[in-house]
Design a protein around this motif. Structure first.
Motif, mmCIF file in Angstrom:
data_model
loop_
_atom_site.group_PDB
_atom_site.id
_atom_site.type_symbol
_atom_site.label_atom_id
_atom_site.label_comp_id
_atom_site.label_asym_id
_atom_site.label_seq_id
_atom_site.Cartn_x
_atom_site.Cartn_y
_atom_site.Cartn_z
ATOM 1 N N PRO A 54 8.120 -34.065 -36.948
ATOM 2 C CA PRO A 54 8.059 -33.527 -35.486
ATOM 3 C C PRO A 54 9.223 -33.810 -34.729
ATOM 4 O O PRO A 54 9.749 -34.901 -34.857
ATOM 5 C CB PRO A 54 6.797 -33.959 -34.793
ATOM 6 N N LEU A 55 10.000 -32.655 -34.273
ATOM 7 C CA LEU A 55 11.467 -32.775 -33.728
ATOM 8 C C LEU A 55 11.145 -33.739 -32.390
ATOM 9 O O LEU A 55 11.982 -34.367 -32.273
ATOM 10 C CB LEU A 55 11.664 -31.589 -33.472
ATOM 11 N N GLY A 56 10.217 -33.498 -31.775
ATOM 12 C CA GLY A 56 9.922 -34.469 -30.623
ATOM 13 C C GLY A 56 9.859 -35.802 -30.817
ATOM 14 O O GLY A 56 10.483 -36.711 -30.364
ATOM 15 N N PHE A 57 9.118 -36.310 -31.877
ATOM 16 C CA PHE A 57 9.111 -37.740 -32.284
ATOM 17 C C PHE A 57 10.496 -38.078 -32.704
ATOM 18 O O PHE A 57 10.917 -39.159 -32.399
ATOM 19 C CB PHE A 57 7.866 -37.698 -33.375
ATOM 20 N N TYR A 58 11.116 -37.217 -33.645
ATOM 21 C CA TYR A 58 12.215 -37.578 -34.197
ATOM 22 C C TYR A 58 13.362 -38.018 -32.980
ATOM 23 O O TYR A 58 14.130 -38.946 -33.154
ATOM 24 C CB TYR A 58 12.790 -36.635 -35.216
ATOM 25 N N MET A 59 13.515 -37.072 -31.979
ATOM 26 C CA MET A 59 14.496 -37.202 -31.015
ATOM 27 C C MET A 59 14.144 -38.237 -30.120
ATOM 28 O O MET A 59 14.979 -38.856 -29.708
ATOM 29 C CB MET A 59 14.530 -35.628 -30.137
ATOM 30 N N THR A 60 12.974 -38.643 -29.941
ATOM 31 C CA THR A 60 12.548 -39.679 -29.190
ATOM 32 C C THR A 60 12.625 -41.137 -29.869
ATOM 33 O O THR A 60 13.161 -42.029 -29.242
ATOM 34 C CB THR A 60 10.869 -39.651 -28.656
ATOM 35 N N CYS A 61 12.320 -41.103 -31.068
ATOM 36 C CA CYS A 61 12.542 -42.409 -31.691
ATOM 37 C C CYS A 61 13.979 -42.497 -32.387
ATOM 38 O O CYS A 61 14.262 -43.906 -32.465
ATOM 39 C CB CYS A 61 11.516 -42.400 -33.077
ATOM 40 N N GLN A 62 14.624 -41.442 -32.906
ATOM 41 C CA GLN A 62 15.823 -41.909 -33.578
ATOM 42 C C GLN A 62 16.900 -40.989 -33.217
ATOM 43 O O GLN A 62 18.245 -41.766 -32.706
ATOM 44 C CB GLN A 62 15.519 -41.462 -35.127
#
Length: 90
Positions: A54-62
């Motif tokens: 999910p883009l939100g997860f990716y943007m927050t973590c990486q």
């Protein structure tokens, strides 16, 4: 700063610090966006997937970490240019 910084006229120093201040403000605004705004938008961003995540997860973590590193390098590169422009670089 080099010792000859004190020999630079006041109007040139004021322009130097104005450019430095503006750069700092831009970097802080971008930092705020990637550290506060993006995590607040996780739910809407999670509807989009990126590399299977999910883009939100990716943007927050990486994505935020990548953005922070890029901000550090950009700020350093641009400040070196400002220092050289005003003759206060190393």
């Amino acid at each position: 700063m080099s010792a000859d910084y004190r020999e630079i006229p006041q109007d040139v120093r004021d322009r130097y610090w104005a450019k430095t201040r503006n750069l700092t403000v831009v970097i802080l605004v971008l930092w705020f966006i990637f550290s506060i705004v993006v995590p607040l938008m996780v739910r809407p961003l999670n509807e989009i997937t990126f590399m299977g995540f999910p883009l939100g997860f990716y943007m927050t973590c990486q994505g935020s970490l990548i953005a922070f590193v890029l901000l550090v390098f950009f700020q350093n590169w641009r400040q070196d240019q400002i220092d050289d422009e005003f003759g206060v670089g190393d």
